[in-house]
Scaffold this motif. Structure first.
Motif, PDB file in Angstrom:
ATOM      1  N   HIS A  97       1.290 -14.521   7.923  1.00 14.75           N
ATOM      2  CA  HIS A  97       0.510 -15.712   7.636  1.00 14.75           C
ATOM      3  C   HIS A  97      -0.959 -15.358   7.847  1.00 14.75           C
ATOM      4  CE1 HIS A  97       1.590 -15.750  11.887  1.00 14.75           C
ATOM      5  NE2 HIS A  97       0.429 -16.306  12.100  1.00 14.75           N
ATOM      6  N   GLY A  98      -1.839 -16.147   7.293  1.00 12.26           N
ATOM      7  CA  GLY A  98      -3.259 -15.870   7.393  1.00 12.26           C
ATOM      8  C   GLY A  98      -3.750 -15.109   6.175  1.00 12.26           C
ATOM      9  N   GLU A  99      -4.822 -14.382   6.346  1.00 16.59           N
ATOM     10  CA  GLU A  99      -5.435 -13.648   5.242  1.00 16.59           C
ATOM     11  C   GLU A  99      -4.818 -12.262   5.102  1.00 16.59           C
ATOM     12  OE1 GLU A  99      -9.898 -12.308   3.888  1.00 16.59           O
ATOM     13  OE2 GLU A  99      -9.641 -13.963   5.301  1.00 16.59           O
ATOM     14  N   SER A 100      -4.537 -11.868   3.875  1.00 13.78           N
ATOM     15  CA  SER A 100      -3.962 -10.545   3.607  1.00 13.78           C
ATOM     16  C   SER A 100      -5.016  -9.461   3.804  1.00 13.78           C
ATOM     17  CB  SER A 100      -3.447 -10.469   2.170  1.00 13.78           C
ATOM     18  OG  SER A 100      -2.402 -11.362   1.963  1.00 13.78           O
ATOM     19  N   LEU A 101      -4.550  -8.271   4.170  1.00 15.96           N
ATOM     20  CA  LEU A 101      -5.426  -7.117   4.266  1.00 15.96           C
ATOM     21  C   LEU A 101      -5.463  -6.383   2.925  1.00 15.96           C
ATOM     22  CD1 LEU A 101      -4.346  -5.585   7.696  1.00 15.96           C
ATOM     23  CD2 LEU A 101      -6.297  -7.057   7.221  1.00 15.96           C
ATOM     24  N   ALA A 102      -6.579  -5.743   2.631  1.00 19.40           N
ATOM     25  CA  ALA A 102      -6.690  -4.946   1.408  1.00 19.40           C
ATOM     26  C   ALA A 102      -6.054  -3.574   1.607  1.00 19.40           C
ATOM     27  CB  ALA A 102      -8.154  -4.796   1.011  1.00 19.40           C
ATOM     28  N   ARG A 103      -6.023  -3.100   2.858  1.00 21.05           N
ATOM     29  CA  ARG A 103      -5.430  -1.797   3.175  1.00 21.05           C
ATOM     30  C   ARG A 103      -4.365  -1.986   4.252  1.00 21.05           C
ATOM     31  NH1 ARG A 103      -7.241   2.641   1.160  1.00 21.05           N
ATOM     32  NH2 ARG A 103      -9.133   2.647  -0.041  1.00 21.05           N
ATOM     33  N   CYS A 104      -3.358  -1.149   4.182  1.00 23.26           N
ATOM     34  CA  CYS A 104      -2.246  -1.205   5.130  1.00 23.26           C
ATOM     35  C   CYS A 104      -2.740  -0.987   6.559  1.00 23.26           C
ATOM     36  CB  CYS A 104      -1.210  -0.145   4.742  1.00 23.26           C
ATOM     37  SG  CYS A 104       0.210  -0.092   5.858  1.00 23.26           S
ATOM     38  N   ALA A 105      -2.216  -1.769   7.484  1.00 19.17           N
ATOM     39  CA  ALA A 105      -2.612  -1.671   8.888  1.00 19.17           C
ATOM     40  C   ALA A 105      -2.098  -0.393   9.542  1.00 19.17           C
ATOM     41  CB  ALA A 105      -2.111  -2.887   9.658  1.00 19.17           C
ATOM     42  N   GLU A 106      -1.074   0.248   8.968  1.00 17.04           N
ATOM     43  CA  GLU A 106      -0.515   1.452   9.579  1.00 17.04           C
ATOM     44  C   GLU A 106      -0.992   2.736   8.906  1.00 17.04           C
ATOM     45  OE1 GLU A 106       3.691   1.257  10.146  1.00 17.04           O
ATOM     46  OE2 GLU A 106       3.553  -0.541  11.382  1.00 17.04           O
ATOM     47  N   CYS A 107      -0.949   2.785   7.564  1.00 17.74           N
ATOM     48  CA  CYS A 107      -1.254   4.055   6.882  1.00 17.74           C
ATOM     49  C   CYS A 107      -2.575   4.034   6.123  1.00 17.74           C
ATOM     50  CB  CYS A 107      -0.113   4.433   5.936  1.00 17.74           C
ATOM     51  SG  CYS A 107       0.008   3.351   4.488  1.00 17.74           S
ATOM     52  N   GLU A 108      -3.252   2.902   6.094  1.00 16.42           N
ATOM     53  CA  GLU A 108      -4.557   2.758   5.439  1.00 16.42           C
ATOM     54  C   GLU A 108      -4.506   2.888   3.915  1.00 16.42           C
ATOM     55  OE1 GLU A 108      -7.497   1.838   6.895  1.00 16.42           O
ATOM     56  OE2 GLU A 108      -6.330   1.558   8.716  1.00 16.42           O
ATOM     57  N   GLU A 109      -3.310   2.917   3.320  1.00 18.32           N
ATOM     58  CA  GLU A 109      -3.200   2.937   1.857  1.00 18.32           C
ATOM     59  C   GLU A 109      -3.534   1.544   1.316  1.00 18.32           C
ATOM     60  OE1 GLU A 109      -2.448   5.452  -0.360  1.00 18.32           O
ATOM     61  OE2 GLU A 109      -2.714   6.740   1.393  1.00 18.32           O
ATOM     62  N   PRO A 110      -4.083   1.455   0.103  1.00 17.28           N
ATOM     63  CA  PRO A 110      -4.379   0.136  -0.450  1.00 17.28           C
ATOM     64  C   PRO A 110      -3.097  -0.671  -0.703  1.00 17.28           C
ATOM     65  CG  PRO A 110      -5.105   1.894  -1.949  1.00 17.28           C
ATOM     66  CD  PRO A 110      -4.497   2.547  -0.752  1.00 17.28           C
ATOM     67  N   ILE A 111      -3.162  -1.961  -0.421  1.00 17.68           N
ATOM     68  CA  ILE A 111      -2.046  -2.868  -0.703  1.00 17.68           C
ATOM     69  C   ILE A 111      -2.305  -3.452  -2.083  1.00 17.68           C
ATOM     70  CG2 ILE A 111      -0.854  -4.980   0.001  1.00 17.68           C
ATOM     71  CD1 ILE A 111      -1.754  -4.403   2.869  1.00 17.68           C
TER      72      ILE A 111
END
Length: 89
Positions: A33-47
Motif C-alpha cells: 500500500h502507499g506509493e510504488s517505487l520506481a526501482r526494486c527495494a532489494e535488487c535496484e532493478e527498475p519496476i
C-alpha cells in the motif's frame, strides 16, 4: 454444551475469537500500500510501469517478489485460549 467450569457457549466463543485473530492478522498483511517505487527495494532493478499501476505500493520487482513468496513464513504459534496450560500460568 460446555464442560467443567466453562459456561455454555465458551467453546464457540474461543473458536470465534481465534477466527477473528486470524482475520485481523491477514488484514494487516494484506499487501503493498502507499506509493510504488520506481526501482526494486532489494535488487535496484527498475519496476515496470505496468506492475506499478497494477499493484499500488509495490516495492519489489517480479523476480524478487517471487523469491520472497517462495520463502516459508513462520506462523504465530499455538492457540492457547482453551488450553489448561494457559490457565496455569
Amino acid at each position: 454444551m460446555a464442560g467443567g467450569w466453562a459456561r455454555d457457549g465458551a467453546v464457540n466463543e474461543q473458536i470465534e475469537a481465534s477466527i477473528a485473530d486470524e482475520l485481523q492478522r491477514m488484514r494487516t498483511r494484506r499487501g503493498p500500500h502507499g506509493e510504488s517505487l520506481a526501482r526494486c527495494a532489494e535488487c535496484e532493478e527498475p519496476i515496470p510501469e505496468a506492475r506499478r499501476r497494477a499493484i499500488p505500493g509495490v516495492k519489489l520487482c517480479v523476480d524478487c517478489q517471487a523469491e520472497r513468496d517462495a520463502r516459508p513464513v513462520p506462523r504465530g504459534g499455538v492457540n492457547r485460549r482453551g488450553s489448561k496450560d494457559s490457565q496455569l500460568k
